[in-house]
Design a protein around this motif. Structure first.
Motif, PDB file in Angstrom:
ATOM      1  N   PRO A 103      12.317   7.789  -2.962  1.00 38.94           N
ATOM      2  CA  PRO A 103      13.381   8.270  -2.060  1.00 38.94           C
ATOM      3  C   PRO A 103      12.849   8.946  -0.804  1.00 38.94           C
ATOM      4  N   SER A 104      11.636   9.485  -0.849  1.00 41.73           N
ATOM      5  CA  SER A 104      11.082  10.203   0.307  1.00 41.73           C
ATOM      6  C   SER A 104      10.562   9.266   1.391  1.00 41.73           C
ATOM      7  N   VAL A 105      10.476   7.970   1.078  1.00 39.78           N
ATOM      8  CA  VAL A 105       9.949   6.991   2.036  1.00 39.78           C
ATOM      9  C   VAL A 105      11.031   5.948   2.329  1.00 39.78           C
ATOM     10  N   ASP A 106      11.192   5.579   3.587  1.00 41.05           N
ATOM     11  CA  ASP A 106      12.223   4.616   3.973  1.00 41.05           C
ATOM     12  C   ASP A 106      11.749   3.189   3.675  1.00 41.05           C
ATOM     13  N   LEU A 107      11.870   2.794   2.424  1.00 42.28           N
ATOM     14  CA  LEU A 107      11.415   1.462   2.018  1.00 42.28           C
ATOM     15  C   LEU A 107      12.336   0.355   2.512  1.00 42.28           C
ATOM     16  N   GLN A 108      13.513   0.722   3.000  1.00 37.96           N
ATOM     17  CA  GLN A 108      14.424  -0.271   3.558  1.00 37.96           C
ATOM     18  C   GLN A 108      13.778  -1.000   4.735  1.00 37.96           C
ATOM     19  N   VAL A 109      12.818  -0.343   5.369  1.00 36.02           N
ATOM     20  CA  VAL A 109      12.083  -0.942   6.491  1.00 36.02           C
ATOM     21  C   VAL A 109      11.524  -2.303   6.104  1.00 36.02           C
ATOM     22  N   PHE A 110      10.920  -2.378   4.926  1.00 37.51           N
ATOM     23  CA  PHE A 110      10.267  -3.615   4.502  1.00 37.51           C
ATOM     24  C   PHE A 110      11.269  -4.671   4.054  1.00 37.51           C
ATOM     25  N   ILE A 111      12.384  -4.222   3.514  1.00 36.60           N
ATOM     26  CA  ILE A 111      13.440  -5.161   3.108  1.00 36.60           C
ATOM     27  C   ILE A 111      14.095  -5.782   4.339  1.00 36.60           C
ATOM     28  N   HIS A 115       0.805  -1.219   0.000  1.00 41.80           N
ATOM     29  CA  HIS A 115       0.000   0.000   0.000  1.00 41.80           C
ATOM     30  C   HIS A 115       0.841   1.274   0.000  1.00 41.80           C
ATOM     31  N   VAL A 116       2.159   1.141  -0.021  1.00 39.32           N
ATOM     32  CA  VAL A 116       3.032   2.313   0.088  1.00 39.32           C
ATOM     33  C   VAL A 116       2.779   3.318  -1.030  1.00 39.32           C
ATOM     34  N   THR A 117       2.796   2.880  -2.280  1.00 39.20           N
ATOM     35  CA  THR A 117       2.647   3.826  -3.391  1.00 39.20           C
ATOM     36  C   THR A 117       1.288   4.509  -3.358  1.00 39.20           C
ATOM     37  N   GLU A 118       0.258   3.775  -3.004  1.00 39.16           N
ATOM     38  CA  GLU A 118      -1.089   4.341  -2.904  1.00 39.16           C
ATOM     39  C   GLU A 118      -1.143   5.432  -1.835  1.00 39.16           C
ATOM     40  N   PHE A 119      -0.570   5.145  -0.670  1.00 39.52           N
ATOM     41  CA  PHE A 119      -0.612   6.104   0.429  1.00 39.52           C
ATOM     42  C   PHE A 119       0.258   7.326   0.123  1.00 39.52           C
ATOM     43  N   GLN A 120       1.414   7.087  -0.472  1.00 41.69           N
ATOM     44  CA  GLN A 120       2.294   8.214  -0.791  1.00 41.69           C
ATOM     45  C   GLN A 120       1.671   9.114  -1.847  1.00 41.69           C
TER      46      GLN A 120
END
Length: 417
Positions: free
Chosen positions: A352-360, A270-275
């Motif tokens: 880049p504005s969201v810390d997607l490393q969290v999910f990795i 849901h990240v892209t939708e929320f962003q």
């Protein structure tokens, strides 16, 4: 199985059969794909185009079916000897389809094809779709749970954003500070109506489990599960979280997107939708820890209809959908984490504005989504009893005891099947 189908269901089934029918003879000239999320369309179409460069005479038809209807249509069509050639599979339904010989064992194709290696994919999703060490669905993407938060609400309250040091105590402390009843704002969403982004994580964070590793015992009637649900109940009782009635009446994500919830545990897809909705207001952090770190890890695989007419051709399509190029596209569109481990950075760099490393990172410390042969049956008990408890119709202890007993009985029957 009921002999009669209601008019509306019959229409759904007929539509699905028409869109996903297999050919009855002659040379195979088309393949039918079924899945439920149209947000993946760009990635799926890119893989289809690559496949058609090698197979220009093959028509590939894609059917998107809403998740609420997907499994009913799929089971009805496959059970009738028809259905799509290639389709999405998820964890809760995998064992049922694999043990009823509705999906093809892919290991013989993998062994004969040096271009496909199980070792390239995250182990959790390979294990999720394996039965007796045989793979039945090619990994496509993986997901995990993070803490979504509204930066504006934090900024207005003068509170630092959540980070990897947070614990349950921070949820309660900061959640209380962010709660503003006069403006209808809750500090945190204590999911008690949704398992994957909610209480499954917290049971594991309390040191417990949903189902034992050998799939013989429920973890619901344990001190750890009681600790998790007691904490969630406290957040609701203090007004930090919407009640279960609120969660049923209004989707938690809608409450978050309308700036009425400051923190929401949610799935990475849901990240892209929320962003897109919230822009720079949107942030992601790791789930706060309990006694342990834990984030439920799941993923989607591409399965093959066991009765498809041309299995070699269907396998070719699955390869294009799940190979490095297919996984790269799913990462480049930002839809979710690619199942191939080496492509994680492609997903991480998408926003880049969201810390997607969290999910990795959660793939390394996460917990696989709990499944057994009859997951749907014990999840029905689970949902009914938990909702009953949080609606005040019984105590949490009573609900967990009933779930544990009902689940243990189903798991015992599974062992004897």
């Amino acid at each position: 199985m009921k002999k009669f189908i209601t008019g509306s269901l019959l229409l759904l089934v007929v539509t699905f059969l028409a869109a996903c029918s297999t050919s009855t003879g002659g040379q195979r000239e088309s393949l039918d794909i079924a899945l439920w999320d149209e947000r993946a369309d760009d990635a799926v179409q890119a893989s289809i185009e690559a496949f058609k460069q090698e197979h220009p005479d093959v028509e590939v038809n894609v059917t998107y079916t809403p998740f609420a209807d997907y499994w009913t249509r799929l089971m009805t069509s496959l059970g009738g000897g028809s259905g799509p050639d290639v389709f999405w599979m998820n964890g809760p339904n995998f064992y049922q389809y694999a043990t009823q010989d509705l999906i093809e064992n892919l290991d013989s194709y993998i062994e004969a094809d040096s271009s496909f290696s199980k070792e390239s994919y995250f182990p959790a999703v390979v294990d999720l779709y394996s039965l007796d060490n045989n793979l039945y669905a090619a990994p496509y993407f993986v997901d995990s749970i993070g803490l979504f938060y509204n930066k504006t609400l934090f900024d207005e309250a003068g509170i630092d954003y959540p980070d990897e040091t947070w614990t349950w105590e921070d949820i309660e402390r900061v959640g209380e500070e962010l709660t503003d009843p006069s403006n209808g704002v809750y500090g945190y969403m204590a999911h008690v109506a949704r398992s994957q982004p909610g209480y499954y994580n917290m049971i594991h964070q309390a040191g417990g489990y949903i189902i034992s590793d050998d799939k013989t015992t429920s973890g619901f009637d344990t001190p750890e599960a009681k600790e998790a649900f007691t904490f969630l109940q406290a957040l609701i009782d203090k007004g930090i979280s919407p009640s279960i009635q609120n969660q049923i009446e209004t989707e938690p994500k809608q409450l978050f997107l309308s700036n009425r919830v400051a923190m929401l545990p949610e799935i990475s897809v849901h990240v892209t939708e929320f962003q897109a909705e919230l822009g720079d207001t949107f942030g992601v952090a790791p789930l706060p820890k309990g006694k342990e770190e834990a984030s439920i890890v799941h993923g989607i695989g591409w399965a093959m209809n066991e009765k498809t007419d041309d299995k070699d051709l269907a396998w070719e399509l699955i390869k294009y959908l799940s190979n490095e190029d297919g996984n790269r596209v799913i990462a480049e569109t930002g839809f979710s984490i690619p199942a191939i481990q080496s492509l994680s950075d492609v997903f991480k760099d998408y926003l880049p504005s969201v810390d997607l490393q969290v999910f990795i990172d959660a793939q390394e410390t996460g917990v696989a989504y709990p499944v057994s042969k009859r997951t749907a049956e014990w999840q029905d008990i689970e949902t009914k009893e938990i909702q009953s408890a949080f609606l005040g119709q019984q105590t949490i202890d009573e609900a967990l005891e009933k779930i544990g007993a009902g689940m243990d009985a189903i798991l015992e029957e599974e062992q004897n099947e």
